[in-house]
Write a protein that holds these residues in place. Structure first.
Motif, PDB file in Angstrom:
ATOM      1  N   ASN A 411       0.799  -1.234   0.000  1.00  0.00           N
ATOM      2  CA  ASN A 411       0.000   0.000   0.000  1.00  0.00           C
ATOM      3  C   ASN A 411       0.830   1.283   0.000  1.00  0.00           C
ATOM      4  O   ASN A 411       0.283   2.379   0.094  1.00  0.00           O
ATOM      5  N   HIS A 412       2.160   1.134  -0.050  1.00  0.00           N
ATOM      6  CA  HIS A 412       3.080   2.278  -0.127  1.00  0.00           C
ATOM      7  C   HIS A 412       3.111   3.139   1.137  1.00  0.00           C
ATOM      8  O   HIS A 412       3.629   4.257   1.104  1.00  0.00           O
ATOM      9  N   VAL A 413       2.577   2.639   2.250  1.00  0.00           N
ATOM     10  CA  VAL A 413       2.662   3.381   3.516  1.00  0.00           C
ATOM     11  C   VAL A 413       4.115   3.405   3.987  1.00  0.00           C
ATOM     12  O   VAL A 413       4.779   2.363   4.043  1.00  0.00           O
ATOM     13  N   VAL A 414       4.598   4.590   4.310  1.00  0.00           N
ATOM     14  CA  VAL A 414       5.986   4.749   4.740  1.00  0.00           C
ATOM     15  C   VAL A 414       6.148   4.217   6.154  1.00  0.00           C
ATOM     16  O   VAL A 414       5.407   4.608   7.066  1.00  0.00           O
ATOM     17  N   PHE A 431      10.378  13.610   9.085  1.00  0.00           N
ATOM     18  CA  PHE A 431      10.306  12.152   8.942  1.00  0.00           C
ATOM     19  C   PHE A 431       9.277  11.559   9.911  1.00  0.00           C
ATOM     20  O   PHE A 431       8.447  10.732   9.535  1.00  0.00           O
ATOM     21  N   ALA A 432       9.362  11.982  11.178  1.00  0.00           N
ATOM     22  CA  ALA A 432       8.471  11.444  12.208  1.00  0.00           C
ATOM     23  C   ALA A 432       7.021  11.801  11.923  1.00  0.00           C
ATOM     24  O   ALA A 432       6.113  10.970  12.081  1.00  0.00           O
ATOM     25  N   THR A 433       6.792  13.048  11.500  1.00  0.00           N
ATOM     26  CA  THR A 433       5.429  13.477  11.198  1.00  0.00           C
ATOM     27  C   THR A 433       4.841  12.645  10.073  1.00  0.00           C
ATOM     28  O   THR A 433       3.676  12.217  10.131  1.00  0.00           O
ATOM     29  N   ALA A 434       5.622  12.392   9.039  1.00  0.00           N
ATOM     30  CA  ALA A 434       5.141  11.612   7.905  1.00  0.00           C
ATOM     31  C   ALA A 434       4.692  10.219   8.332  1.00  0.00           C
ATOM     32  O   ALA A 434       3.608   9.751   7.956  1.00  0.00           O
ATOM     33  N   LEU A 444       4.522  12.009   0.016  1.00  0.00           N
ATOM     34  CA  LEU A 444       5.814  12.696   0.090  1.00  0.00           C
ATOM     35  C   LEU A 444       6.289  13.138  -1.287  1.00  0.00           C
ATOM     36  O   LEU A 444       6.844  14.231  -1.453  1.00  0.00           O
ATOM     37  N   ALA A 445       6.057  12.291  -2.291  1.00  0.00           N
ATOM     38  CA  ALA A 445       6.516  12.619  -3.640  1.00  0.00           C
ATOM     39  C   ALA A 445       5.744  13.791  -4.232  1.00  0.00           C
ATOM     40  O   ALA A 445       6.294  14.597  -4.994  1.00  0.00           O
ATOM     41  N   ASN A 446       4.465  13.911  -3.882  1.00  0.00           N
ATOM     42  CA  ASN A 446       3.620  14.936  -4.483  1.00  0.00           C
ATOM     43  C   ASN A 446       3.478  16.193  -3.634  1.00  0.00           C
ATOM     44  O   ASN A 446       2.810  17.141  -4.053  1.00  0.00           O
ATOM     45  N   THR A 447       4.090  16.198  -2.447  1.00  0.00           N
ATOM     46  CA  THR A 447       4.119  17.424  -1.648  1.00  0.00           C
ATOM     47  C   THR A 447       5.215  18.324  -2.207  1.00  0.00           C
ATOM     48  O   THR A 447       6.372  17.919  -2.322  1.00  0.00           O
ATOM     49  N   ILE A 448       4.852  19.546  -2.561  1.00  0.00           N
ATOM     50  CA  ILE A 448       5.830  20.461  -3.138  1.00  0.00           C
ATOM     51  C   ILE A 448       6.802  20.907  -2.045  1.00  0.00           C
ATOM     52  O   ILE A 448       6.402  21.524  -1.064  1.00  0.00           O
ATOM     53  N   THR A 458      14.022  14.376   0.723  1.00  0.00           N
ATOM     54  CA  THR A 458      12.927  13.505   1.170  1.00  0.00           C
ATOM     55  C   THR A 458      11.962  13.252   0.013  1.00  0.00           C
ATOM     56  O   THR A 458      11.549  12.108  -0.235  1.00  0.00           O
ATOM     57  N   MET A 459      11.587  14.318  -0.685  1.00  0.00           N
ATOM     58  CA  MET A 459      10.696  14.190  -1.839  1.00  0.00           C
ATOM     59  C   MET A 459      11.328  13.312  -2.916  1.00  0.00           C
ATOM     60  O   MET A 459      10.687  12.403  -3.459  1.00  0.00           O
ATOM     61  N   GLU A 460      12.605  13.565  -3.208  1.00  0.00           N
ATOM     62  CA  GLU A 460      13.295  12.802  -4.245  1.00  0.00           C
ATOM     63  C   GLU A 460      13.467  11.334  -3.842  1.00  0.00           C
ATOM     64  O   GLU A 460      13.398  10.433  -4.684  1.00  0.00           O
ATOM     65  N   ALA A 461      13.691  11.085  -2.544  1.00  0.00           N
ATOM     66  CA  ALA A 461      13.821   9.693  -2.081  1.00  0.00           C
ATOM     67  C   ALA A 461      12.498   8.954  -2.249  1.00  0.00           C
ATOM     68  O   ALA A 461      12.480   7.767  -2.607  1.00  0.00           O
ATOM     69  N   ALA A 462      11.381   9.650  -1.995  1.00  0.00           N
ATOM     70  CA  ALA A 462      10.066   9.031  -2.201  1.00  0.00           C
ATOM     71  C   ALA A 462       9.860   8.726  -3.677  1.00  0.00           C
ATOM     72  O   ALA A 462       9.366   7.645  -4.048  1.00  0.00           O
ATOM     73  N   MET A 463      10.254   9.674  -4.532  1.00  0.00           N
ATOM     74  CA  MET A 463      10.165   9.429  -5.981  1.00  0.00           C
ATOM     75  C   MET A 463      11.043   8.260  -6.395  1.00  0.00           C
ATOM     76  O   MET A 463      10.647   7.426  -7.226  1.00  0.00           O
TER      77      MET A 463
END
Length: 472
Positions: A411-414, A431-434, A444-448, A458-463
């Motif tokens: 389900n892609h849950v971090v 990280f903790a909040t996510a 994370l990937a779609n949050t600007i 963080t965004m790039e790692a999710a991508m």
């Protein structure tokens, strides 16, 4: 003459667990007393987290200035090396501690918490006496919160002395040792050892495991070991300290240890720093008279931090791992709210862990290897700071650092975010909040993310975990 005090809530220990519990209890209108024999702030503020970070900051500044000598750097040339004045460094560090401790005491006063200076000794679960400078105070409470914290572990065959020191003493050295030998390459030992290396001391680690900071995996710690090697810091892995001879003032001490083959060696250091863990403070308070149950060396509690004795609570280092200030604070706040009638329990999804090494380490949640043991299939992706513009612009992209994300495959849950790199401690709360809010990789990937910032990693790692990192 004994002074008699009665209260709704008695808190023993004014560290990050105790003083937060007291402030929250005061906010909720509870008649609260806090007992502390030292200054307010506890180990974290007085002889741990804060003073160590001040020392680390000063050491890093010293190293950075000296990087501009010789041919210079970044177009900046410092004509001669910086000079180190250890007593003034320690004075500055102490001023930070004093300011924060005074601030805590002011907050306690603001919230109408009565402060009693001394050490509590319990005759039963709800009654104790405190020897103060003004005489004996006898306290009777309806609720008791034990927040006595922990202390550095002293090995019986390596007793503390003038030249065999604890992490507390390492923060108060008015003279830089030529050679510092550190027993234990965990987070405390590494933070202190790296700071002293930056200040110019030769540093050697004697580590019982086959790697540094076992809390983090070897992929994460590789940039740290690279830094240590580059700065000529020696590490003797799988080694066991055996005994020590302190030669007295100005003569240092000689440590005897065995290597992984069992061969005995001796090493001389101006100071031998022992950092082999911490133990809970359970002695000297009369806990044996309170009828609380123990869990090994720790006080046993449930998810609300209740002990076996009604209306006696325990929080922080006293109740076990992780022995972290932010865990203690969260538990202290929770207990105060439960006493006031609110419904709470201590059940965080994650408790972030940070190691202020060079570069810094962050661990939030679990790794793919840990997830596999739980039978969970995962997706893992990472992104290097070497591809982040802000990192390169601040000389923070060439240390091998990265952000790594672990998510459930179904389900892609971090479920885990780990990072190593300059200033990554400042990313730990994101990280903790996510994870606490159940974010998925797509979230994370779609949050600007703001450009240019380190947080873009963080965004790039999710991508990357999803298979489409933009800048890699």
């Amino acid at each position: 003459m004994t002074n008699l005090v009665s209260c709704k809530v008695l808190i023993v220990g004014a560290g990050p667990g105790g003083y937060v519990a007291a402030i929250r209890a005061g906010q909720l209108g509870l008649d609260t007393v806090i007992v502390e024999g030292d200054r307010a702030g506890g180990t974290c503020l007085i002889r741990g987290c804060i003073p160590s970070k001040a020392l680390i900051h000063a050491a890093s500044r010293f190293e950075e200035i000296n990087a501009h000598t010789g041919d210079g750097k970044l177009g900046i040339l410092v004509p001669q090396p910086a000079q180190l004045d250890m007593p003034k460094l320690i004075d500055w560090k102490d001023s930070i501690v004093a300011r924060l401790s005074s601030g805590v005491e002011a907050l306690l006063k603001k919230n109408k918490v009565k402060q009693i200076k001394g050490w509590a000794n319990f005759s039963d679960a709800k009654n104790c006496t405190v020897d103060t400078a003004e005489g004996v105070v006898s306290i009777k409470a309806e609720h008791v919160i034990l927040a006595t914290g922990s202390t550095a572990t002293e090995l019986p065959f390596l007793p503390y002395s003038e030249n065999v020191i604890s992490s507390t003493q390492a923060l108060d050295q008015n003279e830089l040792p030529n050679h510092l030998v550190v027993i234990g390459a965990g987070y405390i030992g590494l933070e202190m050892g790296i700071a002293y290396r930056k200040l110019g001391a030769k540093v050697t680690f004697i580590e019982g495991m086959d790697s540094i900071v076992p809390l983090f995996d070897k992929e994460l710690t590789k940039p740290v070991t690279t830094w240590l090697k580059k700065h000529n810091v020696d590490i003797e892995y799988s080694a066991r300290a055996q005994s020590v001879v302190d030669h007295g003032t100005g003569e240092g001490a000689t440590l005897t240890y065995t290597d992984k083959k069992g061969i005995e060696h001796s090493i001389h250091g101006d100071k031998i720093l022992v950092t082999v863990g911490r133990r809970p403070n359970t002695q000297g308070y009369g806990l044996e008279n309170m009828c609380v149950d123990m869990n090994g060396a720790f006080v046993k509690v449930d998810k609300q931090c209740r002990t076996a004795m009604k209306n006696v609570w325990a929080i922080g280092d006293l109740v076990g791992e992780p022995m972290l200030a932010h865990k203690a604070s969260a538990q202290g706040e929770m207990v105060a709210e439960i006493i006031s009638g609110l419904k709470r329990e201590f059940n965080p999804t994650v408790i972030p862990a940070v190691c202020f090494t060079e570069p810094e380490l962050v661990g939030v949640g679990i790794t793919a290897a840990e997830a596999k043991l739980q039978g969970t299939e995962t997706l893992v992706g990472k992104f290097p700071f070497a591809a982040i513009g802000k990192a390169l612009a601040m000389e923070a992209g060439n240390d091998g650092g990265f952000v790594r994300i672990t998510a459930r495959k179904d389900n892609h849950v971090v479920i885990g975010i780990h990072a190593v790199g300059a200033h990554v401690a400042e990313l730990s709360n994101q990280f903790a909040t996510a994870i606490e809010m159940g974010a998925r990789l797509e979230d994370l990937a779609n949050t600007i993310h703001v450009h240019p910032t380190l947080g873009e990693a963080t965004m790039e790692a999710a991508m990357s975990t999803l298979g489409h990192a933009i800048h890699m």
